[in-house]
Design a protein around this motif. Structure first.
Motif, PDB file in Angstrom:
ATOM      1  N   LYS A  68       0.800  -1.230   0.000  1.00 28.00           N
ATOM      2  CA  LYS A  68       0.000   0.000   0.000  1.00 28.00           C
ATOM      3  C   LYS A  68       0.833   1.281   0.000  1.00 28.00           C
ATOM      4  O   LYS A  68       0.545   2.216  -0.703  1.00 28.00           O
ATOM      5  N   ASP A  69       1.859   1.319   0.815  1.00 23.51           N
ATOM      6  CA  ASP A  69       2.615   2.554   1.018  1.00 23.51           C
ATOM      7  C   ASP A  69       3.910   2.554   0.194  1.00 23.51           C
ATOM      8  O   ASP A  69       4.860   3.236   0.535  1.00 23.51           O
ATOM      9  N   ARG A  70       3.927   1.759  -0.873  1.00 26.51           N
ATOM     10  CA  ARG A  70       5.109   1.625  -1.729  1.00 26.51           C
ATOM     11  C   ARG A  70       6.293   1.007  -0.988  1.00 26.51           C
ATOM     12  O   ARG A  70       7.444   1.165  -1.388  1.00 26.51           O
ATOM     13  N   ARG A  71       5.993   0.368   0.143  1.00 25.06           N
ATOM     14  CA  ARG A  71       7.000  -0.483   0.808  1.00 25.06           C
ATOM     15  C   ARG A  71       6.866  -1.865   0.201  1.00 25.06           C
ATOM     16  O   ARG A  71       5.838  -2.194  -0.391  1.00 25.06           O
ATOM     17  N   PHE A  72       7.872  -2.719   0.410  1.00 30.49           N
ATOM     18  CA  PHE A  72       7.744  -4.097  -0.050  1.00 30.49           C
ATOM     19  C   PHE A  72       6.769  -4.849   0.851  1.00 30.49           C
ATOM     20  O   PHE A  72       6.836  -4.743   2.078  1.00 30.49           O
ATOM     21  N   SER A  73       5.883  -5.627   0.240  1.00 30.53           N
ATOM     22  CA  SER A  73       4.952  -6.430   1.030  1.00 30.53           C
ATOM     23  C   SER A  73       5.072  -7.924   0.717  1.00 30.53           C
ATOM     24  O   SER A  73       4.536  -8.745   1.438  1.00 30.53           O
ATOM     25  N   GLY A  74       5.747  -8.274  -0.379  1.00 27.78           N
ATOM     26  CA  GLY A  74       5.834  -9.689  -0.754  1.00 27.78           C
ATOM     27  C   GLY A  74       7.111  -9.988  -1.504  1.00 27.78           C
ATOM     28  O   GLY A  74       7.829  -9.081  -1.937  1.00 27.78           O
ATOM     29  N   LEU A  75       7.384 -11.283  -1.622  1.00 25.72           N
ATOM     30  CA  LEU A  75       8.629 -11.730  -2.254  1.00 25.72           C
ATOM     31  C   LEU A  75       8.380 -13.022  -3.011  1.00 25.72           C
ATOM     32  O   LEU A  75       7.651 -13.899  -2.536  1.00 25.72           O
ATOM     33  N   THR A  76       9.003 -13.146  -4.179  1.00 27.54           N
ATOM     34  CA  THR A  76       9.019 -14.414  -4.879  1.00 27.54           C
ATOM     35  C   THR A  76      10.220 -14.462  -5.822  1.00 27.54           C
ATOM     36  O   THR A  76      11.038 -13.536  -5.847  1.00 27.54           O
ATOM     37  N   ILE A  77      10.314 -15.559  -6.580  1.00 30.52           N
ATOM     38  CA  ILE A  77      11.351 -15.671  -7.599  1.00 30.52           C
ATOM     39  C   ILE A  77      10.656 -15.483  -8.951  1.00 30.52           C
ATOM     40  O   ILE A  77       9.521 -15.916  -9.126  1.00 30.52           O
ATOM     41  N   ALA A  78      11.353 -14.813  -9.873  1.00 35.19           N
ATOM     42  CA  ALA A  78      10.785 -14.586 -11.200  1.00 35.19           C
ATOM     43  C   ALA A  78      11.835 -14.874 -12.257  1.00 35.19           C
ATOM     44  O   ALA A  78      13.035 -14.905 -11.967  1.00 35.19           O
ATOM     45  N   LEU A  79      11.376 -15.112 -13.480  1.00 31.22           N
ATOM     46  CA  LEU A  79      12.294 -15.181 -14.617  1.00 31.22           C
ATOM     47  C   LEU A  79      12.024 -13.966 -15.495  1.00 31.22           C
ATOM     48  O   LEU A  79      10.875 -13.735 -15.899  1.00 31.22           O
ATOM     49  N   ASP A  80      13.074 -13.193 -15.754  1.00 29.48           N
ATOM     50  CA  ASP A  80      12.978 -12.063 -16.682  1.00 29.48           C
ATOM     51  C   ASP A  80      13.389 -12.600 -18.052  1.00 29.48           C
ATOM     52  O   ASP A  80      14.546 -12.480 -18.443  1.00 29.48           O
ATOM     53  N   LEU A  81      12.440 -13.265 -18.740  1.00 28.92           N
ATOM     54  CA  LEU A  81      12.793 -13.859 -20.037  1.00 28.92           C
ATOM     55  C   LEU A  81      13.124 -12.746 -21.035  1.00 28.92           C
ATOM     56  O   LEU A  81      12.454 -11.719 -21.088  1.00 28.92           O
ATOM     57  N   THR A  82      14.165 -12.996 -21.812  1.00 26.81           N
ATOM     58  CA  THR A  82      14.713 -11.966 -22.699  1.00 26.81           C
ATOM     59  C   THR A  82      14.997 -12.559 -24.073  1.00 26.81           C
ATOM     60  O   THR A  82      15.709 -13.566 -24.173  1.00 26.81           O
ATOM     61  N   ALA A  83      14.458 -11.936 -25.116  1.00 27.09           N
ATOM     62  CA  ALA A  83      14.787 -12.349 -26.488  1.00 27.09           C
ATOM     63  C   ALA A  83      16.140 -11.713 -26.822  1.00 27.09           C
ATOM     64  O   ALA A  83      16.228 -10.583 -27.274  1.00 27.09           O
ATOM     65  N   ARG A  84      17.221 -12.476 -26.528  1.00 26.78           N
ATOM     66  CA  ARG A  84      18.559 -11.881 -26.589  1.00 26.78           C
ATOM     67  C   ARG A  84      18.929 -11.449 -28.006  1.00 26.78           C
ATOM     68  O   ARG A  84      19.605 -10.435 -28.183  1.00 26.78           O
ATOM     69  N   GLN A  93      20.834  -0.458 -32.391  1.00 30.06           N
ATOM     70  CA  GLN A  93      20.094   0.615 -33.068  1.00 30.06           C
ATOM     71  C   GLN A  93      19.771   1.769 -32.123  1.00 30.06           C
ATOM     72  O   GLN A  93      19.199   2.769 -32.544  1.00 30.06           O
ATOM     73  N   GLY A  94      20.095   1.602 -30.840  1.00 33.64           N
ATOM     74  CA  GLY A  94      19.765   2.635 -29.859  1.00 33.64           C
ATOM     75  C   GLY A  94      18.274   2.698 -29.566  1.00 33.64           C
ATOM     76  O   GLY A  94      17.767   3.732 -29.135  1.00 33.64           O
ATOM     77  N   HIS A  95      17.558   1.603 -29.788  1.00 36.05           N
ATOM     78  CA  HIS A  95      16.107   1.576 -29.584  1.00 36.05           C
ATOM     79  C   HIS A  95      15.756   0.998 -28.214  1.00 36.05           C
ATOM     80  O   HIS A  95      16.569   0.310 -27.601  1.00 36.05           O
ATOM     81  N   PRO A  96      14.526   1.257 -27.739  1.00 38.76           N
ATOM     82  CA  PRO A  96      14.089   0.652 -26.474  1.00 38.76           C
ATOM     83  C   PRO A  96      14.037  -0.882 -26.573  1.00 38.76           C
ATOM     84  O   PRO A  96      13.946  -1.433 -27.662  1.00 38.76           O
ATOM     85  N   TRP A  97      14.035  -1.525 -25.412  1.00 39.12           N
ATOM     86  CA  TRP A  97      14.138  -2.985 -25.327  1.00 39.12           C
ATOM     87  C   TRP A  97      12.791  -3.706 -25.325  1.00 39.12           C
ATOM     88  O   TRP A  97      12.735  -4.914 -25.145  1.00 39.12           O
ATOM     89  N   THR A  98      11.696  -2.972 -25.491  1.00 41.56           N
ATOM     90  CA  THR A  98      10.368  -3.540 -25.234  1.00 41.56           C
ATOM     91  C   THR A  98      10.141  -4.886 -25.924  1.00 41.56           C
ATOM     92  O   THR A  98       9.672  -5.837 -25.301  1.00 41.56           O
ATOM     93  N   LEU A  99      10.487  -4.962 -27.202  1.00 45.11           N
ATOM     94  CA  LEU A  99      10.262  -6.205 -27.944  1.00 45.11           C
ATOM     95  C   LEU A  99      11.036  -7.374 -27.326  1.00 45.11           C
ATOM     96  O   LEU A  99      10.565  -8.513 -27.323  1.00 45.11           O
ATOM     97  N   ALA A 100      12.213  -7.088 -26.786  1.00 45.97           N
ATOM     98  CA  ALA A 100      13.075  -8.140 -26.239  1.00 45.97           C
ATOM     99  C   ALA A 100      12.688  -8.554 -24.819  1.00 45.97           C
ATOM    100  O   ALA A 100      13.059  -9.638 -24.366  1.00 45.97           O
ATOM    101  N   LYS A 101      11.946  -7.702 -24.115  1.00 48.95           N
ATOM    102  CA  LYS A 101      11.726  -7.919 -22.683  1.00 48.95           C
ATOM    103  C   LYS A 101      10.269  -8.109 -22.284  1.00 48.95           C
ATOM    104  O   LYS A 101       9.988  -8.562 -21.179  1.00 48.95           O
ATOM    105  N   SER A 102       9.335  -7.723 -23.141  1.00 47.83           N
ATOM    106  CA  SER A 102       7.959  -7.565 -22.675  1.00 47.83           C
ATOM    107  C   SER A 102       6.956  -8.381 -23.480  1.00 47.83           C
ATOM    108  O   SER A 102       5.772  -8.081 -23.486  1.00 47.83           O
ATOM    109  N   PHE A 103       7.441  -9.444 -24.146  1.00 49.38           N
ATOM    110  CA  PHE A 103       6.548 -10.279 -24.954  1.00 49.38           C
ATOM    111  C   PHE A 103       5.643 -11.141 -24.061  1.00 49.38           C
ATOM    112  O   PHE A 103       5.889 -11.255 -22.852  1.00 49.38           O
TER     113      PHE A 103
END
Ligand code: ZN
Length: 199
Positions: A68-84, A93-103
């Motif tokens: 609620k107060d922007r403090r941490f309230s929970g914890l887990t493990i995640a995979l940040d899958l990346t289209a390398r 190309q100096g472009h944002p990473w969205t396609l590689a990180k947010s599919f």
């Protein structure tokens, strides 16, 4: 559903080096990027790889939930899958990473636990096994920017919502995912997660 996933790049020096990037220092600003909240795959589910990439990498990361107060309230493990393959192209190309990180399916998530009040965030160990073989081993004391520093930085600058996640970067050992891979991740003594990879 998770609204926003705030993520940090190059927060472990050994991983920055394995990708040929300059390591960050504690004095530098953390490198923050977004993953779509709708990219989450729940614990135990199937991870479908995107057809447009031939090189989807796993990156095991400690993931904190904002309360609620922007403090941490929970914890887990995640995979940040990346289209390398795409990340390299976009970086050049100096472009944002969205396609590689947010599919779709790019954020497999373990079971969320409420943050134990006396937990030492500087002493969290985590691992990722692929098909039973240990591939990544991390310790939160190796982070360039600590979880608390990242929390404060993100909370001060962005429209953080209750339930948002903060992914804190990956240690060395990242590698390519293949259809059929069985993934097991854990935060030692706290959280265990499994996912299966399909095309
Ligand atoms: Zn990452």
């Amino acid at each position: 559903m998770v609204r926003n996933i705030w993520a940090v790049g190059r927060n472990y020096s050994a991983h920055a080096k394995e990708l040929g990037n300059t390591a960050q220092t504690a004095e530098s600003d953390p490198m923050i990027f977004l993953k779509a909240g709708s990219s989450v795959v729940q614990n135990g589910a199937v991870v479908t790889l995107p057809a447009f990439s031939k090189e989807v990498n796993f990156e095991a990361e400690l993931a904190f939930r904002f309360g609620k107060d922007r403090r941490f309230s929970g914890l887990t493990i995640a995979l940040d899958l990346t289209a390398r393959d795409w990340q390299t192209k976009l970086k050049n190309q100096g472009h944002p990473w969205t396609l590689a990180k947010s599919f779709s399916n790019s954020c497999p998530l373990g079971p969320m636990i409420d943050l134990p009040p006396d937990l030492n965030l500087g002493d969290l160990r985590f691992t990722l096994k692929v098909n039973g073989e240990l591939r990544q081993k991390g310790h939160s004391h190796d982070m360039v920017h600590s979880p608390e520093k990242l929390r404060a930085y993100v909370a001060e600058r962005f429209p953080v919502c209750e339930g948002d996640l903060l992914l804190t970067g990956t240690p060395e050992g990242v590698g390519v995912l293949n259809p059929g891979d069985q993934l097991e991740a854990e935060i030692v003594g706290l959280v265990k997660a499994t996912w299966t990879v399909r095309t």
